[in-house]
Design a protein around this motif. Structure first.
Motif, PDB file in Angstrom:
ATOM      1  N   ALA A  25      -3.320   3.981 -12.228  1.00 60.58           N
ATOM      2  CA  ALA A  25      -4.289   4.230 -11.158  1.00 60.58           C
ATOM      3  C   ALA A  25      -3.639   4.833  -9.922  1.00 60.58           C
ATOM      4  O   ALA A  25      -4.308   5.529  -9.155  1.00 60.58           O
ATOM      5  CB  ALA A  25      -4.988   2.927 -10.783  1.00 60.58           C
ATOM      6  N   ASN A  26      -2.349   4.555  -9.706  1.00 57.65           N
ATOM      7  CA  ASN A  26      -1.733   4.980  -8.466  1.00 57.65           C
ATOM      8  C   ASN A  26      -1.121   6.373  -8.525  1.00 57.65           C
ATOM      9  O   ASN A  26      -0.744   6.925  -7.493  1.00 57.65           O
ATOM     10  CB  ASN A  26      -0.690   3.955  -7.996  1.00 57.65           C
ATOM     11  CG  ASN A  26      -1.354   2.721  -7.399  1.00 57.65           C
ATOM     12  OD1 ASN A  26      -1.128   1.606  -7.824  1.00 57.65           O
ATOM     13  ND2 ASN A  26      -2.199   2.936  -6.404  1.00 57.65           N
TER      14      ASN A  26
ATOM     15  N   ILE B  80       4.399  -0.336  -3.525  1.00 57.48           N
ATOM     16  CA  ILE B  80       3.732  -0.433  -4.830  1.00 57.48           C
ATOM     17  C   ILE B  80       4.771  -0.381  -5.949  1.00 57.48           C
ATOM     18  O   ILE B  80       4.721  -1.160  -6.909  1.00 57.48           O
ATOM     19  CB  ILE B  80       2.689   0.695  -5.000  1.00 57.48           C
ATOM     20  CG1 ILE B  80       1.601   0.579  -3.924  1.00 57.48           C
ATOM     21  CG2 ILE B  80       2.067   0.637  -6.388  1.00 57.48           C
ATOM     22  CD1 ILE B  80       0.628   1.754  -3.891  1.00 57.48           C
TER      23      ILE B  80
ATOM     24  N   ILE C 258       3.215  10.265  -6.126  1.00 55.17           N
ATOM     25  CA  ILE C 258       2.274   9.704  -5.163  1.00 55.17           C
ATOM     26  C   ILE C 258       2.774  10.144  -3.796  1.00 55.17           C
ATOM     27  O   ILE C 258       3.944  10.497  -3.656  1.00 55.17           O
ATOM     28  CB  ILE C 258       2.279   8.161  -5.315  1.00 55.17           C
ATOM     29  CG1 ILE C 258       1.368   7.430  -4.338  1.00 55.17           C
ATOM     30  CG2 ILE C 258       3.655   7.583  -5.235  1.00 55.17           C
ATOM     31  CD1 ILE C 258       1.354   5.900  -4.589  1.00 55.17           C
TER      32      ILE C 258
ATOM     33  N   LYS D 206      -2.046  -0.509 -12.746  1.00 51.73           N
ATOM     34  CA  LYS D 206      -1.743  -0.014 -11.396  1.00 51.73           C
ATOM     35  C   LYS D 206      -0.905   1.245 -11.437  1.00 51.73           C
ATOM     36  O   LYS D 206      -1.103   2.165 -10.633  1.00 51.73           O
ATOM     37  CB  LYS D 206      -1.010  -1.079 -10.594  1.00 51.73           C
ATOM     38  CG  LYS D 206      -1.959  -2.069 -10.001  1.00 51.73           C
ATOM     39  CD  LYS D 206      -1.229  -3.051  -9.115  1.00 51.73           C
ATOM     40  CE  LYS D 206      -2.010  -4.345  -9.161  1.00 51.73           C
ATOM     41  NZ  LYS D 206      -1.907  -5.184  -8.041  1.00 51.73           N
TER      42      LYS D 206
ATOM     43  N   THR E  68       0.804  -1.218   0.000  1.00 53.57           N
ATOM     44  CA  THR E  68       0.000   0.000   0.000  1.00 53.57           C
ATOM     45  C   THR E  68       0.846   1.281   0.000  1.00 53.57           C
ATOM     46  O   THR E  68       0.386   2.313  -0.491  1.00 53.57           O
ATOM     47  CB  THR E  68      -0.931   0.056   1.228  1.00 53.57           C
ATOM     48  OG1 THR E  68      -0.125  -0.114   2.402  1.00 53.57           O
ATOM     49  CG2 THR E  68      -1.990  -1.029   1.176  1.00 53.57           C
TER      50      THR E  68
HETATM   51  C1  LIG Z   1      -3.260   1.608  -6.594  1.00 51.03           C
HETATM   52  O1  LIG Z   1      -4.050   1.080  -7.665  1.00 51.03           O
HETATM   53  C2  LIG Z   1      -4.945   0.063  -7.303  1.00 51.03           C
HETATM   54  C3  LIG Z   1      -5.747  -0.336  -8.538  1.00 51.03           C
HETATM   55  O2  LIG Z   1      -4.936  -0.970  -9.444  1.00 51.03           O
HETATM   56  C4  LIG Z   1      -5.900   0.531  -6.229  1.00 51.03           C
HETATM   57  O3  LIG Z   1      -6.684  -0.555  -5.789  1.00 51.03           O
HETATM   58  C5  LIG Z   1      -5.112   1.090  -5.046  1.00 51.03           C
HETATM   59  O4  LIG Z   1      -6.013   1.666  -4.124  1.00 51.03           O
HETATM   60  C6  LIG Z   1      -4.151   2.166  -5.506  1.00 51.03           C
HETATM   61  N1  LIG Z   1      -3.355   2.618  -4.366  1.00 51.03           N
HETATM   62  C7  LIG Z   1      -3.032   3.883  -4.183  1.00 51.03           C
HETATM   63  C8  LIG Z   1      -2.202   4.176  -2.973  1.00 51.03           C
HETATM   64  O5  LIG Z   1      -3.341   4.755  -4.971  1.00 51.03           O
END
Ligand SMILES: *[C@@H]1O[C@H](CO)[C@@H](O)[C@H](O)[C@H]1NC(C)=O
Ligand SMILES: *[C@@H]1O[C@H](CO)[C@@H](O)[C@H](O)[C@H]1NC(C)=O
Ligand SMILES: *[C@@H]1O[C@H](CO)[C@@H](O)[C@H](O)[C@H]1NC(C)=O
Ligand SMILES: *[C@@H]1O[C@H](CO)[C@@H](O)[C@H](O)[C@H]1NC(C)=O
Ligand SMILES: *[C@@H]1O[C@H](CO)[C@@H](O)[C@H](O)[C@H]1NC(C)=O
Length: 384
Positions: free
Chosen positions: A91-92, A48, A103, A88, A43
């Motif tokens: 999305a992150n 990540i 991030i 990911k 997390t």
């Molecule tokens: C990272 O991306 C995933 C989806 O692929 C999501 O479930 C998760 O919450 C994201 N984490 C953050 C810290 O953004």
């Protein structure tokens, strides 16, 4: 003795010398569980970022920096290729505002940059060429590292945002991103970034390596420091330099960097040599590598340094560290439980206590998969 007797004796001797067959990697069922657990508990930014590099090496090895040219072909063979990594990474990303980390990094400069290679890969292979969000985010992250984050007077970028403090962890998080950015950019600008990635490795080694052949964990800064030879810290340093080495070596500029590539190889080997010198006979390393009496055994660093050993041998064709890597693989296989959790890890938040019962290490889960991937690619390189 007749010729048959002599041959029998020779065969017996070579069987004894060869010893038991080296361990194999993990079965698919275990890999799937270890991976699912990693995805559940990763997390924080560096978890990540490490997860995305791990998934790339495990599932999409041709897109990793250990295969072919860097960067790889911009067109992916199928729409599903690396969909998990790219999804990911996209999305992150949460920050597009000027020079800024990709991030939230919990106060760390280096950690958010660990997502950067996956973000750059996502940008490089995207099909919608009008979408420049990923490129902007990567550019902001690079600007932040090079121009905003605190530095030492000689230019080592701080691992912390609040003041200059250098952590061995940084070497896995930021220099591989800077190098990958340079490999994609090409030209003089790209070459300057490859040189910058090398420079960060060099400076970090100057500050953290203390003449023992091992690296201290944390130096400088007004708060506490950690001068122990932390196993995972040495693993991060060796694994980060390894990725910088391969990114430069597989870029269009490799020919300009022969001295730098030789240095990086030497520095990785130095950590491996001085770590495995303290390897326990069952294959494990100690959390503080050279302090058998005051510390505990740690599977995380054992797995990561095992992975680096298989990769370095694949590159250099020197098998010196392979017996140690095989011992590491054996003990790590014994340390993954039926549910796919790596046991006997250091708590990655305290650095100096074991994970509590029922708690597991996100980075440790990743290191198991890195170890397997490195073992697999080492075996393939030998034509098995
Ligand atoms: C990272 O991306 C995933 C989806 O692929 C999501 O479930 C998760 O919450 C994201 N984490 C953050 C810290 O953004
Ligand atoms: C975005 O970056 C800015 C500048 O570094 C920072 O102040 C802010 O907290 C960041 N936001 C997130 C969500 O990371
Ligand atoms: C993003 O990808 C494009 C190719 O689609 C490339 O020209 C550009 O240099 C990339 N940006 C970065 C920052 O790597
Ligand atoms: C390896 O040996 C160390 C030191 O005796 C011990 O603490 C550790 O539990 C052993 N690990 C395994 C998996 O047997
Ligand atoms: C671990 O490190 C912290 C911070 O330096 C210290 O307060 C604590 O006493 C240490 N714990 C052990 C078990 O050494």
């Amino acid at each position: 003795m007749g010729i048959i007797g002599l041959l029998t004796l020779l065969a017996a001797c070579s069987a004894v010398l060869a010893g038991p067959a080296p361990p194999e990697g993990f079965d698919d069922n275990t890999l799937a569980k270890v991976k699912a657990n990693l995805e559940t508990i990763a997390t924080h930014s560096w978890e990540i970022g490490t997860e995305l590099e791990t998934l790339t090496e495990l599932e999409w090895p041709k897109l990793s920096v250990f295969y072919g040219a860097v960067p790889p072909p911009a067109q992916l063979p199928t729409p599903n290729t690396a969909a998990d990594v790219i999804g990911k990474a996209t999305a992150n990303i949460s920050n597009f505002s000027g020079p800024s980390p990709l991030i939230d990094g919990d106060g760390a400069v280096g950690d958010p940059a660990s997502l950067g290679v996956a973000v750059l890969l996502a940008n490089w292979t995207r099909t919608d060429l009008s979408d420049n969000r990923l490129e902007l985010a990567a550019k902001n992250q690079l600007d932040y590292l090079l121009n905003v984050a605190p530095q030492t007077p000689d230019g080592a970028i701080s691992h912390r945002a609040s003041e200059v403090q250098l952590w061995a962890d940084f070497v896995y998080m930021a220099p591989p991103f800077i190098a990958y950015y340079g490999a994609i950019a090409g030209g003089d600008y790209g070459a300057s970034l490859l040189a910058e990635a090398y420079k960060q490795c060099k400076l970090y080694r100057q500050y953290l390596s203390d003449g023992s052949g091992l690296w201290r964990h944390i130096v400088l800064g007004s708060d506490w420091q950690d001068h122990n030879h932390w196993g995972t810290g040495n693993g991060w340093a060796a694994a980060g330099m390894l990725r910088v080495l391969e990114t430069i070596a597989r870029s269009g500029h490799a020919w300009k960097f022969s001295d730098e590539l030789a240095d990086l190889t030497t520095w990785i080997d130095e950590i491996l040599t001085h770590s495995w010198a303290f390897q326990h006979e069952n294959g494990t390393l100690y959390n503080w590598i050279d302090q058998e009496d005051t510390t505990f055994t740690d599977s995380s660093s054992t797995a990561l340094l095992g992975a680096v050993s298989f990769r370095l041998a694949t590159i250099t064709r020197n098998s010196l560290h392979i017996p140690s890597a095989h011992r590491a693989l054996k003990v790590i296989k014994q340390s993954v439980n039926e549910d796919g959790w790596l046991l006997n890890t250091v708590d990655p938040f305290t650095f100096n206590t074991t994970s509590l019962p029922g708690q597991y290490s996100p980075e440790g889960q990743a290191f198991v998969l890195l170890l397997h991937s490195a073992w697999r690619d080492f075996e393939a390189s030998r034509g098995h």
